[in-house]
Structures are given as structure tokens and as C-alpha cells.
Design an enzyme around this catalytic site. Sequence first.
Site, mmCIF file in Angstrom:
data_model
loop_
_atom_site.group_PDB
_atom_site.id
_atom_site.type_symbol
_atom_site.label_atom_id
_atom_site.label_comp_id
_atom_site.label_asym_id
_atom_site.label_seq_id
_atom_site.Cartn_x
_atom_site.Cartn_y
_atom_site.Cartn_z
ATOM 1 N N ASP A 1 0.805 -1.230 0.000
ATOM 2 C CA ASP A 1 0.000 0.000 0.000
ATOM 3 C C ASP A 1 0.836 1.277 0.000
ATOM 4 O O ASP A 1 2.000 1.290 0.357
ATOM 5 C CB ASP A 1 -0.959 0.004 1.192
ATOM 6 C CG ASP A 1 -0.231 -0.134 2.528
ATOM 7 O OD1 ASP A 1 0.729 -0.913 2.608
ATOM 8 O OD2 ASP A 1 -0.629 0.560 3.493
ATOM 9 N N GLU B 1 -0.644 -1.961 5.116
ATOM 10 C CA GLU B 1 0.259 -1.912 6.270
ATOM 11 C C GLU B 1 0.174 -0.579 6.990
ATOM 12 O O GLU B 1 0.326 -0.514 8.212
ATOM 13 C CB GLU B 1 1.710 -2.183 5.818
ATOM 14 C CG GLU B 1 2.693 -2.341 6.972
ATOM 15 C CD GLU B 1 3.091 -1.029 7.634
ATOM 16 O OE1 GLU B 1 3.166 -1.004 8.880
ATOM 17 O OE2 GLU B 1 3.306 -0.026 6.932
HETATM 18 NI NI NI Z 1 6.449 1.214 5.472
#
Ligand code: NI
Length: 405
Positions: free
Chosen positions: A91, A149
Site C-alpha cells: 500500500d 500496512e
Molecule cells: Ni512502510
Amino acid sequence: MVSTSLTPLPVDTSRIRKDIQELQPYLVEWRRHLHQKPELGFREQLTSEFVSQKLQEWGIEHQTGIAQTGIVAIISGRQPGPVLAIRADMDALPIQEENEVPYRSQHDGVMHACGHDGHTAIALGTARYLSQHRDSFAGTVKLIFQPAEEGPGGAKPMIEAGVLNNPDVDAIIGLHLWNFLPLGTVGVRSGPLMASVELFNCTILGKGGHGAIPQHSVDSIVVGAQVVNALQAIVARNVDPIESAVVTVGKFHAGTAHNVIAASAQLSGTVRYFNPGFEGFFQERIEQIISGVCQAHGAHYELEYCSLYPPVINNEKMAELIRSVTATVVETPAGIVPQCQTMGGEDMAFFLQEVPGCYFFLGSANLSRGLAYPHHHPRFDFDETALSMGVEIFARCVEKFCHPG
Ligand code: NI
């Protein structure tokens, strides 16, 4: 001594095998392609399609749509053996890119400012290499391409979806490209590497009124200011000085005018620590302090508290695996940096709670090329030489971990 220079150490590319050196232009191409199409957590549609398309092209068995956009690929070696997972996050961040590069982000307000585009490219390169060298290891490699994340976290839903089972994963490794370390270095240590992430939002409820007639009001700003000060005493006075922890109030919103006493104030903050024994401790102390200060002033409060990620804790044997493998790739001893702890957080922590593993930092800063901005900066970019180094380290880990039993 902690390395403060971001000038790269010499990279001896002859330490990277020819087949992986040949992947380097592709690694750069894939990383730049992903960099131009950054996507926020759980919306990594194009990224996921790109990964899947490559895996399909190379005939690698994989499953898509895990925890929405996650992918798991499986590569079997020459015979059954240990199962090693390699995790990469995919991401991007809600940041407007300020780099003037041909591969700059084409998505307004979204940017790969943490290097996850590089992580995805390294995992793809590793998949490509291993799929062409199945005879170089005995066992199974599971490549986990994880969403979100940066929050709210894709690791936990992927674990809940069973990515560590069938076949059961024996150990897990993962890396973060790291601009706080120069190219040619690797940050690796056993034990805690990154901190827990806890968040809180607090509303102080006072009583509004005229700024010149305070005796009829309860000033939420005065109460809030005392709360901010008092919270600092938790780390200063309740935590063993040998331990590390931080409480930060990052947001304080209150009031509308110079002559109006604010009826309410909003505070938001974060708590970080390495020692899992602190779980629940800060939440309790923070509430005690807010409650006590509010009571002293006749105010009320509402508190939301959330534990986002636990600390990232590396297994000693797995850290030793990374260290020994890395020693064949970078200059030693200068290239291996054990003082690399950070109070930043990472949801790799959830994987490491389930199976032994090691998360490590791959130095990617190169000051001489202007590639030394910190992560999450609108001008973040890294030295792409690190990409093939990442593939080399992963490939060597697989060969060493998945050996004939
Ligand atoms: Ni990172």
C-alpha cells in the site's frame, strides 16, 4: 556506534549472482510502474492485478483476493521440506508527491512514500528467481503480498484468512527499504526491532462561558493543558528508565474565539513501547490521569483507546539467519547495523507473534544522489540498487533455510 552518515557503503555487485543482476532492470521497471499507480490500504486493485498477472505469466501458483486485495503465491522446491514465508506490503500513503521524476505518482494525493512499491518489486523478483531455480532449495516458499500496512492493517486479516496454514509456515522473513540507513547496509537484530502502536482520542467536557467571567465556567483548555503535561509523567516516572517508551499528544483542538471559554477540547495521541509486558499499562495510566485531572476541575471526559499493532519482535535464530546471509552480500562488519531499533510500528508484528521470524531494514539512502529524504516525506525516494540486493538476500535465506532435512 550508530551510523549517522547516509553516504552509501561500496556495493560489490559481484556478490549478487548473475541471474539476479539480470533481473535488476526489471525490478526497476516493476517498481516504477507501481510507483506511478499508488493505492491506499485495501484499495490495491491495480497493484494486486499487476502482481497476479506477473505470477501467472511465470506459471506461479497463487491465490488472490485474500483480505480483499492480498495475494499468496506458493513455490515448491525440488522436494518437500520446511516452509518459509516472505512478506511484502503493497500500500501507499495519502501524500502528494513532490518529486519531479519521470515515474512520479499519477494518482493525485496518493504516493508510495514508504517504499512499499520496492517491497512488492523485490518479492516479485524473488518469486521470479525461485520459480526458475526450484532445484536450489528443498521445501516451500510462500510469498505473502499484503494490503494496508499503513493502517488499518492487512496482516491480521490475512492471518485470519489462513495464510500461515496449508501448508503450515515454519518461519517468516520480511524487509523494509530503509532511508535511515545508507545503501550497502542492513539493519538486523534479534528481539524488539519496532515498537507497539497504540492510539487514543480524548474529549474533555467542561462548561463554556464568557472569557472575562471564568468563575461560572469549566475551562476545557486549562484542563486539557494539564492533561498533556501530566501524561508526560508516565514515561518519566512510571516506566523503568532502562525501558523505552513514548507518549505523544499530537493533536489538541479547542476553542473558537479570544473571549470565549471553550466548552470542550479534543486531544489525540499515540503510545509506543518495545516490551510486550506494557500491554494494557499505558491505557490504564492514561485513563487514571485524565480522570483525576478532570475530577480536580469539575470536568468530564470521553476516552477512546485502541491498540493498533504490537511490537515487532525478531526471533534470535531467524535474525542469525539474516545476519549470516547478509554478511555474504554487504561489506562486513560495517554493512551490518545492529543498532537499528525504531519507535515506528509495523503490522509485520502480527506474523511474528504467530511464527518465528525476522524483519530487517535494507539500507536504501544515497545522499550523493539526493535520495535521503525520510519515509513519509513528499520527496521520499530510494536508491534502486537495493532492489537486487533484497532479492539476493531473500534467495540466500531460502537456500539456507530450505535445505534437505
Ligand atoms: Ni512502510
